[in-house]
Design an enzyme around this catalytic site. Structure first.
Site, PDB file in Angstrom:
ATOM      1  N   SER A  58       7.200  -4.917   0.460  1.00  0.00           N
ATOM      2  CA  SER A  58       6.352  -4.749  -0.269  1.00  0.00           C
ATOM      3  C   SER A  58       5.075  -5.042  -1.527  1.00  0.00           C
ATOM      4  O   SER A  58       4.135  -5.031  -1.294  1.00  0.00           O
ATOM      5  CB  SER A  58       6.084  -2.991   0.172  1.00  0.00           C
ATOM      6  OG  SER A  58       6.750  -2.897  -0.561  1.00  0.00           O
TER       7      SER A  58
ATOM      8  N   LYS B 140       4.838   1.431  -5.267  1.00  0.00           N
ATOM      9  CA  LYS B 140       3.386   0.328  -5.107  1.00  0.00           C
ATOM     10  C   LYS B 140       3.173   0.351  -6.401  1.00  0.00           C
ATOM     11  O   LYS B 140       3.454   0.578  -7.034  1.00  0.00           O
ATOM     12  CB  LYS B 140       2.857   0.771  -4.783  1.00  0.00           C
ATOM     13  CG  LYS B 140       3.083   1.336  -3.144  1.00  0.00           C
ATOM     14  CD  LYS B 140       3.332   0.136  -2.265  1.00  0.00           C
ATOM     15  CE  LYS B 140       4.447   0.904  -0.841  1.00  0.00           C
ATOM     16  NZ  LYS B 140       4.622  -0.376   0.177  1.00  0.00           N
TER      17      LYS B 140
END
Length: 262
Positions: free
Chosen positions: A44, A105
């Site tokens: 990701s 993230k």
């Protein structure tokens, strides 16, 4: 009569156990208060971070919560010696809907911000974040794709610059509603924009949603090891062919990603 030097044997099981206990306590203090190693299990954050990257995360960057402590005992709520995540930081946090899971993230939205994606362009408080196509990456180890992938460089309002992958123009998450970040929460996004379950997806739908400050564990700083091919770092016989030597000891924002200029 001559003097004789007497040498005392200081070894033994008790001393060995003492040394081991002290070493374990020191490691626990370092892991809890200073640096904790993490590995990247998914794609990701490509192209910035790759599967098989091993990172040191600074625990002191944002202060400490119960999630800073192994097994997360419920000793206190909130954070102590709290520091605020900055826009553009790559941070490790506990997923709000399942605090047994660690996620990594990039911090995009701060408390009170309005965040929206429009046709693949990120908007913060109704202002478009500058986005420039800088080339393509055709290395499948970086993209996990068998075809060249477009790379766009974004520059946040505070000057932080990073590359993102655009696997699928006009993808599902390229157009979103406007998100208003609640007080005490943050909006997180992956750099692999078409392959990241992040704050663009509500927690009720399996995504991350807004992340409370309490859930932050630390800021990712340095890649200390990296191995490709889903190889275990313990498989030393695979090191010669699988270690990514060009990524070792790189800052997370300075690791090479093989952009080919058009």
């Amino acid at each position: 009569m001559s003097d004789k030097a007497v040498v005392k044997n200081s070894g033994g099981l008790g001393e060995t156990i003492s040394v081991i206990v002290q070493a374990l306590l020191l490691a626990l203090v370092i892991r809890t208060l200073l640096f904790q190693p993490f590995n990247i299990p998914s794609g990701s954050m490509r192209p910035t971070l790759l599967e098989g990257d091993y990172l040191f995360v600074s625990k002191f960057s944002y202060g400490y919560s119960k999630y800073s402590i192994p097994w997360s005992p419920n000793l206190f709520s909130g954070r102590i010696w709290s520091g605020e995540p900055q826009r553009g930081d790559i941070a490790v946090f506990r997923k709000p809907s399942d605090t047994s899971l660690d996620f990594i993230k990039r911090v995009i939205g701060l408390p009170g911000d309005r965040i929206q994606m429009r046709a693949g362009v990120l908007y913060i408080n109704d202002v478009a974040v500058p986005r420039e196509k800088v080339g393509q990456i055709s290395n499948p180890d970086v993209t996990a794709s068998n075809q060249p992938v477009d790379v766009y460089r974004e520059t946040l309002p505070n000057g932080i610059t990073y590359d993102t992958l655009d696997l699928s123009p006009n993808g599902y998450s390229d157009d979103t509603r406007e998100f208003v970040v609640p007080a005490g929460h943050y909006f997180m996004m992956g750099d692999n924009r078409d392959n990241s379950s992040d704050s663009r997806v509500d927690a009720s739908e399996g995504g991350v949603g807004y992340v409370p400050l309490e859930n932050f564990i630390g800021r990712a700083n340095v890649i200390f090891f990296s191995i490709a091919g889903r190889a275990s770092p313990l498989a030393i016989w695979r090191w010669p062919s699988e270690i990514r030597f060009d990524r070792l000891l790189h800052s997370v924002n300075a690791a090479p990603n093989s952009v080919e200029n058009n």
